[in-house]
Design a protein around this motif. Structure first.
Motif, PDB file in Angstrom:
ATOM      1  N   ASN A 100       0.412  -0.936   0.187  1.00 56.11           N
ATOM      2  CA  ASN A 100      -0.468   0.533  -0.067  1.00 56.11           C
ATOM      3  C   ASN A 100       1.085   1.103   0.424  1.00 56.11           C
ATOM      4  OD1 ASN A 100       0.852   0.032   2.247  1.00 56.11           O
ATOM      5  ND2 ASN A 100      -1.301  -0.842   3.383  1.00 56.11           N
ATOM      6  N   VAL A 132      -1.915   4.904   3.164  1.00 51.54           N
ATOM      7  CA  VAL A 132      -2.159   4.140   4.375  1.00 51.54           C
ATOM      8  C   VAL A 132      -1.297   4.915   5.588  1.00 51.54           C
ATOM      9  CG1 VAL A 132       0.166   2.318   4.183  1.00 51.54           C
ATOM     10  CG2 VAL A 132      -2.248   2.206   5.560  1.00 51.54           C
ATOM     11  N   GLU A 146       2.799  -0.745  10.923  1.00 50.37           N
ATOM     12  CA  GLU A 146       2.680  -1.970  11.463  1.00 50.37           C
ATOM     13  C   GLU A 146       1.602  -2.082   9.764  1.00 50.37           C
ATOM     14  OE1 GLU A 146      -0.797  -4.123  13.910  1.00 50.37           O
ATOM     15  OE2 GLU A 146       0.592  -3.456  15.173  1.00 50.37           O
ATOM     16  N   ASP A 147       0.657  -1.481   9.567  1.00 53.97           N
ATOM     17  CA  ASP A 147      -0.119  -1.277   8.539  1.00 53.97           C
ATOM     18  C   ASP A 147       0.424  -0.809   7.471  1.00 53.97           C
ATOM     19  OD1 ASP A 147      -2.492  -2.073  10.262  1.00 53.97           O
ATOM     20  OD2 ASP A 147      -3.369   0.070  10.553  1.00 53.97           O
ATOM     21  N   ARG A 148       1.488  -0.509   7.212  1.00 51.57           N
ATOM     22  CA  ARG A 148       2.458   0.655   6.350  1.00 51.57           C
ATOM     23  C   ARG A 148       2.810  -0.899   5.439  1.00 51.57           C
ATOM     24  NH1 ARG A 148       5.387   5.685   5.358  1.00 51.57           N
ATOM     25  NH2 ARG A 148       6.904   5.487   4.503  1.00 51.57           N
ATOM     26  N   ARG A 149       2.911  -1.257   3.949  1.00 52.69           N
ATOM     27  CA  ARG A 149       3.464  -2.455   3.298  1.00 52.69           C
ATOM     28  C   ARG A 149       4.340  -2.060   2.266  1.00 52.69           C
ATOM     29  NH1 ARG A 149      -0.322  -7.505   4.857  1.00 52.69           N
ATOM     30  NH2 ARG A 149       1.469  -8.557   3.600  1.00 52.69           N
TER      31      ARG A 149
END
Length: 362
Positions: A219, A240, A244-247
């Motif tokens: 994302n 995003v 931890e939600d960042r990929r």
């Protein structure tokens, strides 16, 4: 069902209405494919195209095999892809650049026209191909592309913008017409089209498989363009927040230049927009995969195939036994003909696009 067998000039070699099986795999975000199994016949060896008057697609024969079944009887198997595969025979040359916001549909039409229908190099031209309808689509800000495979790039844009490309053969005029089209919205939140709801409650689903995978989901993208070291221009695509939600993913876009095909300079703000568009194209194949694979009864009169629902339509799928309700596009229809009987396996889901919504029944 009657199949016309055509030679390389699209002349009729014969007709086939007695065969063992036919698998006709229709796809929305990719070129479809087929497989025909029949008794040995010399005509089949000369066949280059399969034309079905009852289907919008036409098969392009790419493989012919002679096989033996379990009884030792010989069978001929013809397989290949639909006519959209002509796009796979071309790369995008010369460089194609847009520096202002445009709909994806006209861009796709331009790319097909410049590389298939009216290319500068006339040896690349396919003579019986024309450009037809171009539906309204979502927009892309700016882009630059060169030397990419034409088919792969066109379907990347389709995947990003929710449209599709079709190649329709007109038997009477011997012309192939490329089109940019959209499936219909058949969800219950709209009133323009009739609704299509597939549910175990309505008894119009024979079997259902549900699949969701976020292993390869990305994302956030770093898109690196021209320059070296600290002078290299790097744009980001952020969908995003943080933590931890960042990929993250990296996109090497060194091939994108700060000039168009006519050597006119492109400003840095526009160039950064082009870089971001490259990131969107690549990110589309790194999103959450969510599919619903259904076997739908074509003999159920509540929803009639190709009339009340078809490839590309956004429909509602409910399965109370699994607590699933999703609104998703029909991205694949696999028609299987055996013993003169038709079954259709239908796949809902953009494959590589984020899922629309999921509500859980408790």
């Amino acid at each position: 069902m009657n199949i016309k067998l055509l030679d390389k000039n699209y002349d009729v070699l014969g007709e086939l209405d007695n065969f063992y099986s036919l698998i006709w795999h229709r796809k929305y975000f990719d070129v479809g494919e087929f497989q025909l199994t029949a008794k040995p016949d010399a005509t089949l060896l000369e066949t280059k195209y399969l034309y079905r008057p009852d289907a919008i697609e036409t098969g392009r024969v790419e493989r012919v095999e002679s096989l033996q079944d379990e009884t030792g009887a010989t069978q001929f198997v013809l397989s290949g892809r639909f006519l959209e595969s002509f796009l796979d025979d071309r790369i995008i040359i010369p460089t194609y650049t847009t520096t202002t916001e445009r709909q994806a549909g006209p861009i796709i039409a331009d790319l097909i026209t410049r590389n298939v229908i009216s290319p500068a190099d006339t040896a690349r031209k396919i003579t019986n191909v024309r450009m037809g309808m171009v539906a309204s689509t979502s927009k892309v800000a700016a882009l630059q592309v060169t030397y990419n495979n034409l088919m792969e790039y066109v379907y990347e844009l389709c995947l990003q913008c929710g449209c599709s490309v079709g190649a329709v053969y007109d038997f009477d005029t011997n012309q192939i017409e490329f089109r940019v089209w959209n499936g219909k919205d058949r969800t219950q939140d709209q009133e323009e089209n009739s609704w299509a709801v597939f549910s175990d409650t309505y008894d119009n689903i024979n079997q259902i498989d549900y699949y969701k995978d976020s292993e390869n989901y990305k994302n956030f993208a770093y898109i690196a363009g021209e320059g070296e070291g600290s002078a290299r221009i790097v744009e980001t695509l952020n969908e995003v927040g943080a933590g931890e939600d960042r990929r993250e993913m990296y996109v090497d876009a060194r091939d994108l230049r700060m000039e168009d095909e006519n050597q006119n300079p492109i400003s840095e703000p526009v160039y950064r927009t082009i870089l971001k568009q490259r990131g969107k194209e690549k990110k589309a194949s790194w999103a959450v995969v969510e599919n619903v694979d259904c076997e739908i009864s074509v003999y159920n009169k509540s929803l009639i195939y190709k009339q009340d629902y078809d490839l590309g339509d956004i429909s509602t799928v409910q399965y109370t036994g699994l607590g699933i309700t999703v609104e998703k596009r029909i991205t694949e229809c696999i028609e299987t003909w055996e013993n003169n009987a038709l079954s259709v396996n239908t796949i809902f889901g953009e494959d590589y696009l984020n899922f629309w919504k999921v509500s859980t029944h408790k």
